[in-house]
Motif scaffolding. Structure first.
Motif, PDB file in Angstrom:
ATOM      1  N   SER A   1      -0.475   7.491  -5.907  1.00  0.00           N
ATOM      2  CA  SER A   1      -1.583   8.434  -5.817  1.00  0.00           C
ATOM      3  C   SER A   1      -1.084   9.844  -5.519  1.00  0.00           C
ATOM      4  CB  SER A   1      -2.563   7.978  -4.739  1.00  0.00           C
ATOM      5  OG  SER A   1      -3.753   8.726  -4.820  1.00  0.00           O
TER       6      SER A   1
ATOM      7  N   ALA B   1       1.194   2.153  -3.526  1.00  0.00           N
ATOM      8  CA  ALA B   1      -0.057   2.692  -4.065  1.00  0.00           C
ATOM      9  C   ALA B   1      -0.233   4.136  -3.595  1.00  0.00           C
ATOM     10  CB  ALA B   1      -1.233   1.836  -3.625  1.00  0.00           C
ATOM     11  N   GLN B   2       0.104   4.359  -2.314  1.00  0.00           N
ATOM     12  CA  GLN B   2      -0.003   5.706  -1.767  1.00  0.00           C
ATOM     13  C   GLN B   2       0.922   6.664  -2.520  1.00  0.00           C
ATOM     14  OE1 GLN B   2      -1.889   7.229   1.350  1.00  0.00           O
ATOM     15  NE2 GLN B   2      -1.493   8.431  -0.481  1.00  0.00           N
TER      16      GLN B   2
ATOM     17  N   LEU C   1      -5.651   9.669  -3.118  1.00  0.00           N
ATOM     18  CA  LEU C   1      -6.294   8.720  -2.211  1.00  0.00           C
ATOM     19  C   LEU C   1      -5.533   8.667  -0.895  1.00  0.00           C
ATOM     20  CD1 LEU C   1      -8.202   6.337  -1.541  1.00  0.00           C
ATOM     21  CD2 LEU C   1      -6.633   4.843  -2.745  1.00  0.00           C
TER      22      LEU C   1
ATOM     23  N   SER D   1     -13.923   0.595  -0.872  1.00  0.00           N
ATOM     24  CA  SER D   1     -12.517   0.909  -1.141  1.00  0.00           C
ATOM     25  C   SER D   1     -12.184   0.670  -2.603  1.00  0.00           C
ATOM     26  CB  SER D   1     -11.608   0.049  -0.268  1.00  0.00           C
ATOM     27  OG  SER D   1     -11.900   0.254   1.078  1.00  0.00           O
ATOM     28  N   THR D   2     -12.837  -0.339  -3.190  1.00  0.00           N
ATOM     29  CA  THR D   2     -12.611  -0.642  -4.598  1.00  0.00           C
ATOM     30  C   THR D   2     -12.957   0.558  -5.470  1.00  0.00           C
ATOM     31  OG1 THR D   2     -13.182  -2.914  -4.108  1.00  0.00           O
ATOM     32  CG2 THR D   2     -13.177  -2.276  -6.423  1.00  0.00           C
TER      33      THR D   2
ATOM     34  N   LEU E   1      -5.757   3.203  -9.181  1.00  0.00           N
ATOM     35  CA  LEU E   1      -4.968   2.080  -8.671  1.00  0.00           C
ATOM     36  C   LEU E   1      -5.593   0.746  -9.050  1.00  0.00           C
ATOM     37  CD1 LEU E   1      -4.228   3.653  -5.205  1.00  0.00           C
ATOM     38  CD2 LEU E   1      -2.617   3.371  -7.085  1.00  0.00           C
TER      39      LEU E   1
ATOM     40  N   ALA F   1      -2.375   6.361 -12.328  1.00  0.00           N
ATOM     41  CA  ALA F   1      -2.671   6.951 -11.006  1.00  0.00           C
ATOM     42  C   ALA F   1      -1.894   8.229 -10.752  1.00  0.00           C
ATOM     43  CB  ALA F   1      -2.375   5.930  -9.915  1.00  0.00           C
TER      44      ALA F   1
ATOM     45  N   ASP G   1     -10.217   6.902   2.511  1.00  0.00           N
ATOM     46  CA  ASP G   1     -10.667   5.539   2.782  1.00  0.00           C
ATOM     47  C   ASP G   1     -10.657   5.279   4.296  1.00  0.00           C
ATOM     48  OD1 ASP G   1     -11.354   2.933   2.739  1.00  0.00           O
ATOM     49  OD2 ASP G   1      -9.697   2.244   1.488  1.00  0.00           O
TER      50      ASP G   1
ATOM     51  N   PHE H   1      -5.232   6.399   2.400  1.00  0.00           N
ATOM     52  CA  PHE H   1      -5.597   5.069   2.881  1.00  0.00           C
ATOM     53  C   PHE H   1      -6.057   5.127   4.335  1.00  0.00           C
ATOM     54  CE2 PHE H   1      -4.199   1.957  -0.324  1.00  0.00           C
ATOM     55  CZ  PHE H   1      -3.661   2.821  -1.241  1.00  0.00           C
TER      56      PHE H   1
ATOM     57  N   ASP I   1       0.821  -1.214   0.000  1.00  0.00           N
ATOM     58  CA  ASP I   1       0.000   0.000   0.000  1.00  0.00           C
ATOM     59  C   ASP I   1       0.855   1.264   0.000  1.00  0.00           C
ATOM     60  OD1 ASP I   1      -2.368  -1.306  -0.109  1.00  0.00           O
ATOM     61  OD2 ASP I   1      -2.896  -1.059   1.993  1.00  0.00           O
TER      62      ASP I   1
ATOM     63  N   LYS J   1     -10.239   3.158  -5.134  1.00  0.00           N
ATOM     64  CA  LYS J   1      -9.019   2.770  -5.855  1.00  0.00           C
ATOM     65  C   LYS J   1      -9.198   2.949  -7.354  1.00  0.00           C
ATOM     66  CE  LYS J   1      -6.778  -0.226  -2.547  1.00  0.00           C
ATOM     67  NZ  LYS J   1      -6.616  -1.579  -2.047  1.00  0.00           N
TER      68      LYS J   1
END
Lengths: 261, 345
Positions: free
Chosen positions: A164, A160-161, B79, B43-44, B52, B72, B158, B81, A157, B47
């Motif tokens: 983003s 991913a963060q 986003l 969450s999907t 993502l 992304a 999220d 998390f 993650d 994303k």
């Protein structure tokens, strides 16, 4: 008290084996049953620096470049493989893990002999790259094994963060993945370097005597029966490994292992 | 300036669609809560909007621009998390600067923006702090600042509060609200907690099992659910089957006026806290027997069996005992009647 005991044990275990080497390298005459050398001198060291100096430096360079090349390739292949095995579940994963460990389960002599035939056909025998490959067969399993553990506790993650927040794939690797996994990667690199550094048999078989690494020279000197010189070369041989170990420990000590739970 | 529009959005994991045919609009400066139980696909959706996860069908538009194919890192949406995910090898300021650095913004301009956002999020004086020295609430605020500093068109959150304890959650709730007012950032905010959704958002979108069931103000969803599942999600499971004839709903000896047109299989619902226990029967009353009483603190939950089924009542004080005969009053103005189902006319 307990700490001091531990320290003593470590020192005795780590330093004591080197003591005979140190004594031998400065011995002129040392015969049974004398406990210590009967004559001291710098003959072995001066032989190392003057007579065999050129050869030793070439050996050091050969060993070093080999170990570096092997480590680099090992990480290049090991990081994606360790990541895949550590993070994802897929069909045949256990079998693949086993196959990857096979080169270190099978006796190294068998691996080297078997590959030698094949390397001859491919024109890889007696080449630098061929020796790198045979070292890789030993180093890569360990590298993957270590990195698999690193990535098992890794949280993707973070990547991913970062994406983003605007980081492209390359930036994600250099600025997020690498810093997060650095302690583990340092361990893997260290393993790989030291394994390659101490290879003898595989270098001899695939290198065919043309790649003269430090271990090859060392064996030749031991064979010649000149123990003081062999002892001096042995100490020289240990030194870079020791430095690499210290550097690795340093990288580990810096440890911020937040991303790795 | 930030507007988000999802049209017939379908997102799949492998072959299985997790979210199907989703239509949702978030207007500029609006904060919309995407509410649903865990596993509903909330969450999907975030994303997919952030880029993502790929959208298998449908359109994602940010400021009217189709962004489905944009990776992304190039989408104008950030986003955040559930976990703060602060980079442990950077200090607080370094974390907040991460996105700016990626965008090639540095020097004085970056410093000014970082300082401004740290003031808004209450992080003054913490710039050089290592992230592991921060409390959970501070970490969450750094994460928020790290997203806000980029001034994205859309901020996607999220469950940013679920990892915090009750008091911090309240503070963070207020902070998000204040930040939203001060910066006007458009936000799409995911939660499974209805009170959080109601408190923080302008509008609520309820997601059940991968599809959007109802979108509207908190009061609308709470008091005027679109169907049985929505009513159940908000804890209102008192259904009365009946029919609508000539502007009147009739079912189980209850009657109430309605604006809905005639329907042969209509269903009315009443919230458990709107039911009353009365002394003697009259209009819109049912006789029943108390089945269970459970004391839950702020109120007590009674199950009451009647000829028309079992009803749940929430009382402020624990009244009644098991086996006691009672009279249940259904205030007609509190009955909500669902739209007539297909083929029910």
């Amino acid at each position: 008290m307990r700490r001091r005991l531990l320290l003593t044990a470590v020192l005795v275990g780590a330093i004591l084996p080197f003591l005979p080497l140190l004594l031998w390298s400065f011995a002129e005459r040392w015969f049974y049953p004398a406990l210590f050398p009967e004559g001291w001198g710098l003959r072995a060291w001066s032989y190392l620096v003057d007579t065999a100096g050129r050869q030793i430096i070439d050996g050091l360079v050969a060993s070093f470049t080999l170990a570096l090349a092997t480590t680099a390739l090992s990480l290049l292949l090991g990081i994606p493989a360790g990541r895949a095995l550590g993070l994802y579940d897929f069909a045949g994963k256990r079998l693949l893990s086993l196959l990857l460990l096979l080169p270190i389960i099978v006796p190294p002599l068998a691996v080297a002999m078997g590959l030698h035939r094949w390397f001859l056909q491919l024109g890889l025998a007696e080449t630098f790259f061929g020796v790198v490959l045979i070292h890789l067969s030993v180093c890569l399993p360990y590298t993957i094994f270590v990195l698999q553990g690193v990535f098992r506790d890794y949280n993707p993650d973070f990547e991913a963060q970062a994406r983003s927040l605007g980081a492209g794939p390359l930036a994600v690797f250099w600025r997020v993945t690498l810093p997060l996994t650095l302690p583990g990667i340092a361990v893997a690199a260290l393993f790989s370097f030291l394994l390659s550094w101490s290879q003898y048999l595989s270098t001899l078989i695939i290198g065919g005597g043309r790649t003269l690494t430090l271990p090859i020279l060392l064996f030749a000197l031991i064979d010649s029966g000149d123990r003081p010189v062999a002892a001096a070369v042995s100490l020289l041989f240990v030194l870079p490994a020791l430095l690499a170990l210290l550097a690795g420990a340093q990288a580990l000590g810096r440890g911020n292992i937040e991303g790795v739970r | 300036m930030g507007e988000l529009e999802l049209r017939r959005l379908t997102v799949s994991y492998g072959e299985r669609p997790v979210v199907a045919g989703l239509d949702l609009r978030v207007a500029d400066g609006e904060i919309v809560a995407l509410l649903g139980p865990s596993g509903a696909g909330k969450s999907t959706i975030l994303k997919a909007v952030a880029g993502l996860l790929p959208a298998s069908v449908g359109e994602i538009r940010i400021n009217h621009q189709l962004v489905n194919q944009l990776p992304a890192e190039r989408r104008d949406a950030v986003l955040l998390f559930q976990k703060p995910l602060l980079f442990p090898f950077l200090d607080v300021a370094g974390n907040i600067a991460f996105g700016l650095k990626m965008a090639g913004i540095g020097g004085r301009q970056a410093a000014a923006r970082i300082a401004a956002i740290m003031a808004i999020t209450g992080l003054d004086g913490l710039a050089r702090r290592r992230v592991h020295q921060l409390s959970g609430g501070q970490q969450q605020r750094v994460a928020l600042a790290r997203g806000l500093v980029l001034a994205p068109s859309i901020l996607l959150l999220d469950e940013p509060l679920s990892s915090l304890d009750a008091e911090l959650r309240q503070q963070m709730r207020e902070l998000i609200g204040r930040v939203q007012r001060e910066t006007g950032t458009t936000m799409l905010f995911v939660t499974h907690d209805q009170s959080e959704a109601f408190a923080v958002s302008d509008r609520v979108a309820l997601l059940l099992a991968g599809s959007l069931r109802q979108t509207g103000s908190a009061e609308e969803l709470f008091y005027h659910p679109a169907d049985r599942e929505v009513a159940r999600f908000f804890g209102g499971g008192n259904f009365i089957d009946g029919r609508i004839v000539g502007g009147t709903f009739a079912g189980a000896s209850l009657r109430c006026p309605t604006a809905r047109s005639d329907c042969a299989t209509a269903t009315a619902v009443i919230r458990p806290e709107e039911l009353r226990l009365v002394e003697s029967g009259g209009d819109n009353c049912l006789d029943g027997v108390v089945e269970t009483v459970s004391f839950e603190g702020a109120n007590s939950r009674l199950q009451i069996a009647t000829a028309a089924g079992t009803f749940t009542l929430l009382a402020v004080r624990p009244e009644g005992r098991v086996g006691q005969p009672v009279v249940l009053h259904f205030p007609p103005e509190r009955l909500h009647i669902f739209p007539c189902p297909e083929g029910g006319r």
